[in-house]
Design a protein around this motif. Structure first.
Motif, short mmCIF file in Angstrom:
data_model
loop_
_atom_site.label_atom_id
_atom_site.label_comp_id
_atom_site.label_asym_id
_atom_site.label_seq_id
_atom_site.Cartn_x
_atom_site.Cartn_y
_atom_site.Cartn_z
N ARG A 17 0.84 -1.21 0.00
CA ARG A 17 0.00 0.00 0.00
C ARG A 17 0.87 1.25 0.00
O ARG A 17 0.58 2.22 -0.71
CB ARG A 17 -0.92 -0.01 1.23
CG ARG A 17 -1.93 1.14 1.25
CD ARG A 17 -2.84 1.10 0.05
NE ARG A 17 -3.84 2.17 0.08
CZ ARG A 17 -4.52 2.58 -0.96
NH1 ARG A 17 -4.32 2.01 -2.15
NH2 ARG A 17 -5.41 3.55 -0.86
N VAL A 18 1.95 1.22 0.80
CA VAL A 18 2.87 2.35 0.81
C VAL A 18 3.47 2.56 -0.57
O VAL A 18 3.58 3.69 -1.07
CB VAL A 18 3.99 2.13 1.85
CG1 VAL A 18 5.10 3.18 1.69
CG2 VAL A 18 3.43 2.19 3.26
N ALA A 19 3.85 1.45 -1.23
CA ALA A 19 4.44 1.54 -2.56
C ALA A 19 3.45 2.12 -3.56
O ALA A 19 3.80 2.97 -4.40
CB ALA A 19 4.91 0.16 -3.01
N ARG A 20 2.18 1.68 -3.47
CA ARG A 20 1.19 2.17 -4.42
C ARG A 20 0.91 3.65 -4.20
O ARG A 20 0.86 4.44 -5.15
CB ARG A 20 -0.12 1.39 -4.29
CG ARG A 20 -1.17 1.87 -5.27
CD ARG A 20 -2.51 1.22 -5.07
NE ARG A 20 -3.51 1.88 -5.92
CZ ARG A 20 -4.81 1.67 -5.84
NH1 ARG A 20 -5.29 0.81 -4.97
NH2 ARG A 20 -5.65 2.30 -6.64
N VAL A 21 0.71 4.03 -2.93
CA VAL A 21 0.44 5.43 -2.63
C VAL A 21 1.63 6.30 -3.02
O VAL A 21 1.50 7.35 -3.66
CB VAL A 21 0.10 5.61 -1.14
CG1 VAL A 21 0.05 7.09 -0.77
CG2 VAL A 21 -1.23 4.95 -0.81
#
Length: 432
Positions: A17-21
């Motif tokens: 999720r951190v990578a996507r955001v």
């Protein structure tokens, strides 16, 4: 050990999720960064800021969309053009696959027989958190079944952690240290996560029905607790709902509906402190006779008593033209006040604003503009209100357009006075 195991289990999803955001934000920075930098070098506002932020939040998903919707009311923190763009955010998304929907329903009713004689898998409405389906119970009652999207809780909780980290970082910037960003995130973000709690929504429906029981012309669907679960909310189905343009109603029905909308909102806001923040035309229906139907209690906020009382005090004194006391109420209830704030200058400016607004009719009084000028004063003088004030403001801003379409001659302030006088004892003078 259990907490460590849970953390390790959640870690891969959090990292993704951190990578996507992060990737999404970086992509927008690459595309739109040069235009923003050029505007800054020219010392001019970037006209594309609002549209860019709105598009970014939509790409990031439901948590960020709802944050944007709430931030659209914070004209004390953001420019007017940005707030206007954020106010147009929509959270409707495609329905989940039928197999995923069936999985949620199976888990909800795995310990009891299937309770529906009929169930329509194609939703009648979709949102970022849940879908709504029409069904018929075994005893023949038509019901609306609200099914929470699978996995949406994990995504929104991770987003809450990420935005909390971002607010903490922003709070360290010299120009932002006086802003209550962490407090705002805790209350606004908490309200967003609260929409995942179907038990709380079921209770809110019950509270709304009880608090508005004296209003025979308002219908709120009753929940069926025995059929509800953590992921499924079942309530009575309201037949014949239709979005009617004001021009299709008689003049008498339009005027009656406008007053009933305001009476309903004022009763909730000033008396109960139970604020429905999402009364858009998809959740507030006007029937041909001027009666109302209120749906979806997912975004219903219970104000603390100090905030409810302060907001009621401010509103009645605004209606009475008591600008000095309005200023004192805002100063007393502020979350933070900048060092060296010119309080006397703020009092004089707010008194002038209140004087200009007192007694105006719906056609002449624009709540969004009034709020914008109020928040501009607060930002200019360095007074930042508690984030809870966003909720009653959001409720009033949402219904303002509906009421103006029904009866542009309605006096917003006069309609509030009977409710305020009947149920409140506000301050109406400055005491030493």
């Amino acid at each position: 050990m259990a907490q460590a195991a849970g953390f390790l289990t959640e870690l891969p999803g959090t990292v993704l999720r951190v990578a996507r955001v992060g990737g999404t934000v970086f992509g927008y920075a690459v595309v739109y960064g040069p235009a923003a930098l050029a505007a800054r070098l020219r010392r001019r506002p970037w006209r594309g800021a609002g549209a860019c932020l709105s598009s970014l939040l939509t790409s990031l998903g439901p948590s960020y969309i709802k944050i944007g919707q709430l931030l659209s009311t914070r004209r004390d923190l953001l420019p007017e053009q940005v707030c206007t763009q954020l106010g147009r955010l929509a959270d409707a998304t495609p329905a989940p696959r039928r197999k995923l929907l069936e999985g949620v329903l199976h888990r909800a009713y795995q310990d009891q027989p299937w309770p529906f004689a009929e169930f329509e898998p194609t939703p009648v409405a979709t949102g970022s958190i849940a879908t709504i389906h029409r069904a018929v119970t075994l005893d023949g009652r038509p019901v609306a079944v609200k099914v929470r999207r699978p996995g949406i809780g994990r995504v929104m909780r991770r987003d809450f952690q990420l935005t909390g980290m971002a607010m903490g970082a922003l709070q360290r910037l010299p120009r932002l240290r006086s802003m209550p960003l962490k407090m705002m995130h805790a209350q606004v973000g908490g309200a967003i996560l609260h929409q995942l709690d179907f038990t709380a929504e079921r209770e809110a429906l019950g509270h709304l029905r009880a608090n508005l029981r004296e209003f025979a012309w308002v219908r709120i669907p009753a929940p069926l607790p025995e059929l509800c679960s953590e992921d499924v909310l079942v309530m009575e189905y309201v037949e014949g709902l239709a979005r009617r343009a004001p021009k299709t109603l008689s003049a008498d029905a339009r005027k009656a509906a406008a007053r009933r909308v305001m009476s309903t909102v004022y009763e909730m806001l000033f008396v109960d402190g139970l604020v429905h923040c999402d009364l858009h035309p998809g959740n507030l229906y006007v029937n041909s006779d001027g009666s109302l139907v209120v749906l979806d209690a997912g975004f219903v906020i219970k104000l603390s008593e100090p905030v409810r009382a302060s907001f009621a005090d401010f509103f009645i004194n605004m209606a009475l033209g008591n600008g000095p006391l309005c200023a004192e109420i805002i100063i007393e209830s502020a979350a933070s006040i900048a060092e060296g704030c010119d309080l006397d200058g703020f009092r004089a400016s707010l008194t002038e604003l209140v004087s200009e607004s007192t007694g105006t009719r719906s056609r002449e009084f624009n709540l969004a503009k009034f709020a914008g000028r109020l928040f501009d004063l607060q930002r200019r003088f360095g007074l930042y209100p508690v984030p809870e004030f966003a909720f009653p403001l959001l409720s009033l801003l949402v219904v303002e357009g509906i009421v103006q379409g029904l009866d542009p001659e309605l006096d917003f302030q006069a309609e509030a006075m009977p409710v305020l006088r009947r149920r409140n004892m506000p301050r109406t003078s400055i005491t030493s």
